[in-house]
Design a protein around this motif. Structure first.
Motif, mmCIF file in Angstrom:
data_model
loop_
_atom_site.group_PDB
_atom_site.id
_atom_site.type_symbol
_atom_site.label_atom_id
_atom_site.label_comp_id
_atom_site.label_asym_id
_atom_site.label_seq_id
_atom_site.Cartn_x
_atom_site.Cartn_y
_atom_site.Cartn_z
ATOM 1 N N HIS A 145 -8.532 9.504 53.898
ATOM 2 C CA HIS A 145 -9.147 8.238 53.810
ATOM 3 C C HIS A 145 -10.239 8.275 52.289
ATOM 4 C CE1 HIS A 145 -8.041 8.416 58.166
ATOM 5 N NE2 HIS A 145 -7.414 7.396 57.586
ATOM 6 N N LEU A 146 -10.769 9.491 52.520
ATOM 7 C CA LEU A 146 -11.597 9.915 51.212
ATOM 8 C C LEU A 146 -11.022 9.916 50.000
ATOM 9 C CD1 LEU A 146 -14.326 10.959 50.135
ATOM 10 C CD2 LEU A 146 -13.550 13.158 50.531
ATOM 11 N N LEU A 147 -9.766 10.283 49.789
ATOM 12 C CA LEU A 147 -8.994 10.423 48.648
ATOM 13 C C LEU A 147 -8.395 8.734 48.332
ATOM 14 C CD1 LEU A 147 -6.696 13.269 49.187
ATOM 15 C CD2 LEU A 147 -8.682 13.458 47.723
ATOM 16 N N ALA A 148 -8.180 7.837 49.406
ATOM 17 C CA ALA A 148 -7.906 6.794 49.006
ATOM 18 C C ALA A 148 -9.151 5.766 48.818
ATOM 19 C CB ALA A 148 -7.231 6.082 50.532
ATOM 20 N N SER A 149 -10.359 6.126 49.391
ATOM 21 C CA SER A 149 -11.576 5.455 48.730
ATOM 22 C C SER A 149 -11.741 5.798 47.288
ATOM 23 C CB SER A 149 -12.540 5.774 49.577
ATOM 24 O OG SER A 149 -12.390 5.532 50.757
ATOM 25 N N LYS A 150 -11.603 7.073 46.876
ATOM 26 C CA LYS A 150 -11.935 7.438 45.529
ATOM 27 C C LYS A 150 -10.968 6.738 44.701
ATOM 28 C CE LYS A 150 -14.094 12.037 46.317
ATOM 29 N NZ LYS A 150 -14.008 13.405 46.152
ATOM 30 N N ARG A 151 -9.735 6.629 45.059
ATOM 31 C CA ARG A 151 -8.646 6.069 43.991
ATOM 32 C C ARG A 151 -8.801 4.521 43.976
ATOM 33 N NH1 ARG A 151 -1.869 6.271 45.152
ATOM 34 N NH2 ARG A 151 -1.594 5.218 43.339
ATOM 35 N N ILE A 152 -9.472 3.839 45.002
ATOM 36 C CA ILE A 152 -9.946 2.638 44.796
ATOM 37 C C ILE A 152 -11.058 2.355 44.000
ATOM 38 C CG2 ILE A 152 -10.915 0.587 46.137
ATOM 39 C CD1 ILE A 152 -9.351 1.545 48.506
ATOM 40 N N LEU A 153 -11.762 3.279 44.037
ATOM 41 C CA LEU A 153 -13.219 3.290 43.283
ATOM 42 C C LEU A 153 -12.814 3.492 41.851
ATOM 43 C CD1 LEU A 153 -15.784 4.686 45.426
ATOM 44 C CD2 LEU A 153 -15.590 2.591 44.923
ATOM 45 N N LYS A 154 -11.987 4.358 41.494
ATOM 46 C CA LYS A 154 -11.125 4.751 40.048
ATOM 47 C C LYS A 154 -10.518 3.428 39.619
ATOM 48 C CE LYS A 154 -10.204 9.532 40.281
ATOM 49 N NZ LYS A 154 -8.935 10.409 39.954
ATOM 50 N N TYR A 155 -9.977 2.673 40.421
ATOM 51 C CA TYR A 155 -9.165 1.398 39.968
ATOM 52 C C TYR A 155 -10.244 0.322 39.601
ATOM 53 C CZ TYR A 155 -6.844 -2.977 40.028
ATOM 54 O OH TYR A 155 -6.104 -4.038 39.676
ATOM 55 N N ILE A 156 -11.238 0.405 40.412
ATOM 56 C CA ILE A 156 -12.404 -0.776 40.175
ATOM 57 C C ILE A 156 -13.074 -0.498 38.596
ATOM 58 C CG2 ILE A 156 -14.639 -1.731 40.898
ATOM 59 C CD1 ILE A 156 -13.419 -1.482 43.632
ATOM 60 N N LYS A 157 -13.253 0.711 38.586
ATOM 61 C CA LYS A 157 -14.237 1.319 37.419
ATOM 62 C C LYS A 157 -13.294 0.928 36.182
ATOM 63 C CE LYS A 157 -16.110 5.460 35.257
ATOM 64 N NZ LYS A 157 -16.310 7.042 35.448
ATOM 65 N N GLY A 158 -11.930 0.955 36.324
ATOM 66 C CA GLY A 158 -11.104 1.023 35.204
ATOM 67 C C GLY A 158 -10.785 -0.429 34.830
ATOM 68 N N THR A 159 -11.182 -1.244 35.927
ATOM 69 C CA THR A 159 -11.072 -2.958 35.767
ATOM 70 C C THR A 159 -12.387 -3.657 35.629
ATOM 71 O OG1 THR A 159 -10.565 -3.015 37.870
ATOM 72 C CG2 THR A 159 -8.604 -2.770 36.582
ATOM 73 N N LYS A 160 -13.169 -3.164 35.492
ATOM 74 C CA LYS A 160 -14.646 -3.764 35.318
ATOM 75 C C LYS A 160 -14.791 -4.741 34.164
ATOM 76 C CE LYS A 160 -17.010 -0.259 32.891
ATOM 77 N NZ LYS A 160 -18.305 0.429 32.683
ATOM 78 N N ASP A 161 -13.930 -4.598 33.234
ATOM 79 C CA ASP A 161 -14.292 -5.722 32.244
ATOM 80 C C ASP A 161 -13.125 -6.961 32.283
ATOM 81 O OD1 ASP A 161 -16.219 -4.278 30.795
ATOM 82 O OD2 ASP A 161 -14.590 -2.958 29.584
ATOM 83 N N PHE A 162 -12.373 -6.841 33.332
ATOM 84 C CA PHE A 162 -11.405 -7.892 33.588
ATOM 85 C C PHE A 162 -12.150 -8.898 34.308
ATOM 86 C CE2 PHE A 162 -7.193 -5.115 34.039
ATOM 87 C CZ PHE A 162 -7.658 -4.559 33.063
ATOM 88 N N GLY A 163 -11.464 -10.195 34.274
ATOM 89 C CA GLY A 163 -12.301 -11.208 34.799
ATOM 90 C C GLY A 163 -11.501 -12.626 34.744
#
Length: 49
Positions: free
Chosen positions: A13-31
């Motif tokens: 679950h920790l690894l899945a949460s880190k993966r989600i946060l990495k994805y969000i960090k990489g898409t912060k300029d999308f909108g």
């Protein structure tokens, strides 16, 4: 989905949460950007597969 395991989290679950946060960090300029026009319309499409 990760919140289901908050009471008894495991390493997976920790690894899945880190993966989600990495994805969000990489898409912060999308909108979605809207113009300031009175005659604008919003259209949406969905694919039911």
């Amino acid at each position: 989905l990760c919140r289901k395991f908050m009471q008894k989290p495991q390493q997976l679950h920790l690894l899945a949460s880190k993966r989600i946060l990495k994805y969000i960090k990489g898409t912060k300029d999308f909108g979605v950007f809207f113009s300031n026009q009175k005659n604008s319309t919003l259209q949406g499409y969905i694919d039911f597969k």
